[in-house]
Every structure is written in structure tokens, then in C-alpha cells.
Scaffold this motif. Structure first.
Motif, PDB file in Angstrom:
ATOM      1  N   TYR A   1     -27.271  57.544 -12.062  1.00 48.89           N
ATOM      2  CA  TYR A   1     -28.653  57.713 -11.549  1.00 48.89           C
ATOM      3  C   TYR A   1     -29.865  57.293 -12.684  1.00 48.89           C
ATOM      4  O   TYR A   1     -30.671  56.890 -11.955  1.00 48.89           O
TER       5      TYR A   1
ATOM      6  N   PHE B   1     -32.146  62.085  -5.751  1.00 49.59           N
ATOM      7  CA  PHE B   1     -30.872  62.634  -6.451  1.00 49.59           C
ATOM      8  C   PHE B   1     -29.990  63.072  -5.348  1.00 49.59           C
ATOM      9  O   PHE B   1     -28.777  62.834  -5.529  1.00 49.59           O
TER      10      PHE B   1
ATOM     11  N   PHE C   1     -28.370  60.327  -3.956  1.00 50.41           N
ATOM     12  CA  PHE C   1     -27.662  59.438  -4.758  1.00 50.41           C
ATOM     13  C   PHE C   1     -26.107  60.367  -4.631  1.00 50.41           C
ATOM     14  O   PHE C   1     -25.102  59.608  -4.655  1.00 50.41           O
TER      15      PHE C   1
END
Length: 302
Positions: A114, A285, A288
Motif C-alpha cells: 500500500y 485503503f 486496496f
């Protein structure tokens, strides 16, 4: 009264020296501009502008107020710009919580990937067996196991369902052999998490129902990382959720035993306080993790 907008109107009127020109620039009517100034003066309890049909002038109070307004408005505009940017481009600090097993077993690789994709985001990660209150402790996102209690008002997405597995290192199995039935666990060294109800018995689901198999704990610890290290060192058989073992099962550093027997499951959930007006860092996030774990009802770690 919208005090902030009234301050903007007041500053624009003084800048232009005219109610009419200020109204044109701000796309307001003359009456609305006048109302903003009157409301502001009434709120402050003093006249800010002396006005005639031909000219405007600041009163002493108006001059003092204008000086403060000229400092305040740019700071507010800057703050608004920072917040607006945060909703468009991922940046700033992303605070994450995870329970120990998932955090130590999986987050390292995930967060490295990430961070490579979003280098402007600073990661602040807290790992604990205690289920943190995300709102109270100012956390953006948390990873919880189904064994924990957490605020039901959170937005929750299941990440995966981890099998509870029995495993040991190849060196241990070569030296002591692999158990073929659950009852044979009683003759092996066991590496155990320090829940009292697991210290002396492991639960196995069989065709006859759930059975309690007596065990001998060689090591007891509250650290998932230590139990994994002990298993890798050949000290015994451990019973752990698959997510807490990293890639050890896939690469053969640890081998499953009694794989045909059901030892239970532990789900992993990602939670965050609200889906409204998500910042870019939180949205990036969440997306992701959703892309990494597209099948949340399966075990992606075995």
C-alpha cells in the motif's frame, strides 16, 4: 446568520469601496449584501461602516475588525483547501489498528505494498489484543477478529475466513512423526496460546461432535509471533488461525497436520467509523484491501 460569510462580504465591501461592486463580484443582490452587513453589525453591537450615497468609510471599530478579518479569512481558506485536497489525493497520516494475530502475520506485506502505491500517506499502526474503540482513540481503520467485541455501529467489511490449523515444522515432524488421529496429539509437545481453556485441551470437530483432546503444553504464550517462531524452530505443534502464520504454510516452512479435521474458523473484519465523506486516504485503503481480498467468505491464507 452565517458569520463567516458575513465576514467575507464585509471584507469584499471594504475592498471594493462599494456595496454594488461587492454584490456584483459575489453574485449577490444589493439587498442581500446590505443584510449581511447589518446582521454583522447587530451581532457585534457596533457600526462597522459609515455610508452615504456616495462613499463608505470604516468606523474605528470597523477598522479594528477588518484587521482581524484579513488575518482570519486566508487561514480559513487555506484550511478549506487542505481538507478539500485530502478528499481528492491520498495523503496525511492513516492510523490503523489490528489485533495481534492478523497484524503480525499479514500487515507487514500488505502495508508495504500500500505504501508503495500511495507514498504520500504516512502509516501509524497500533497492534493489540485489546479491541480498540476507533472513534474514542482517533483511529481511521481497524482489523478485528470474530473473537473480539467491537462497536456494532462501525462500517464493517469481511476480509476473509481463516481456518484454525494445526501445524509444525518439517524438522519436528521428521523427529516425532505426524499425528494421524486427534487422540495422538496427547503424545506431542504443543505450543499454545495463553487462553486458560486451551492450555489443557484442544477442541476438534469430528463426526461425533466436538471433542476435547487432552494436550501437553510445551510453551504457552500470549504472543502469536513467538508461537510461530517456536513452531519454526521445531519445538512442537501449534494451533493457530491461518492468517497468523504469514506465508509459512505456502512455502513449506510449516506443514499442516490433521488437515482433515475441523478445528474451527476465525473471521477477519475491516471496520471504519463511517462511509460518509471518506477522506482520500481512507477510501484508497478500503479499496486496496477490497481488491486484495475479493472473496471474503474464503480463506486466502492457506
Amino acid at each position: 446568520m452565517d458569520r463567516l460569510h458575513s465576514m467575507k462580504v464585509f471584507a469584499k465591501v471594504v475592498e471594493q469601496g462599494s456595496f454594488v461592486r461587492a454584490a456584483e463580484i459575489m453574485s449577490l443582490s444589493n439587498a442581500v449584501v446590505t443584510r449581511y452587513i447589518v446582521d454583522l453589525e447587530n451581532h457585534l453591537g457596533t457600526r462597522l461602516l459609515n455610508r452615504s450615497t456616495r462613499r463608505l468609510s470604516l468606523t474605528e471599530s470597523g477598522q479594528a475588525f477588518l484587521e482581524r478579518v484579513r488575518h482570519i479569512l486566508p487561514e480559513i481558506e487555506e484550511a478549506e483547501a487542505i481538507v478539500a485536497m485530502a478528499t481528492k489525493k491520498p495523503g496525511g497520516t492513516l492510523s490503523l489498528y489490528s489485533h495481534v494475530g492478523f497484524g503480525q502475520g499479514q500487515l507487514g506485506k500488505l502495508l508495504a505494498d500500500y505504501s508503495a502505491a500511495y507514498p504520500d500517506v504516512v502509516l501509524d499502526v497500533s497492534i493489540s489484543e485489546r479491541a480498540m474503540d476507533l472513534v474514542e482513540e482517533g483511529m481511521d481503520i481497524g482489523f478485528f477478529s470474530s473473537l473480539q467485541k467491537f462497536d456494532a455501529s462501525m462500517v464493517v467489511r469481511k476480509v476473509g475466513v481463516a481456518e484454525v490449523v494445526l501445524c509444525a515444522s518439517p524438522s519436528y515432524l521428521e523427529k516425532h512423526g505426524a499425528p494421524q488421529t486427534p487422540d495422538e496429539l496427547s503424545r506431542h509437545a504443543c505450543l499454545n496460546f495463553s487462553h486458560e481453556h486451551l492450555r489443557h485441551y484442544w477442541h476438534v470437530r469430528t463426526e461425533e461432535g466436538v471433542r476435547d483432546i487432552p494436550i501437553t503444553s510445551q510453551v504457552v504464550s500470549n504472543s502469536a509471533l513467538l508461537l510461530r517462531d517456536f513452531a519454526l524452530a521445531g519445538m512442537g505443534i501449534t494451533m493457530r488461525p491461518s492468517f497468523s502464520l504469514g506465508d509459512d504454510l505456502r512455502c513449506g516452512k510449516l506443514r499442516r497436520v490433521l488437515a482433515d479435521f475441523d478445528m474451527g474458523q476465525v473471521s477477519v473484519m475491516m471496520a471504519y467509523p463511517s462511509r460518509r465523506l471518506l477522506s482520500a486516504k481512507v477510501r484508497s485503503f478500503v479499496d486496496f484491501i477490497s481488491e486484495r481480498f475479493p472473496h471474503p467468505e474464503t480463506d486466502p491464507w492457506v
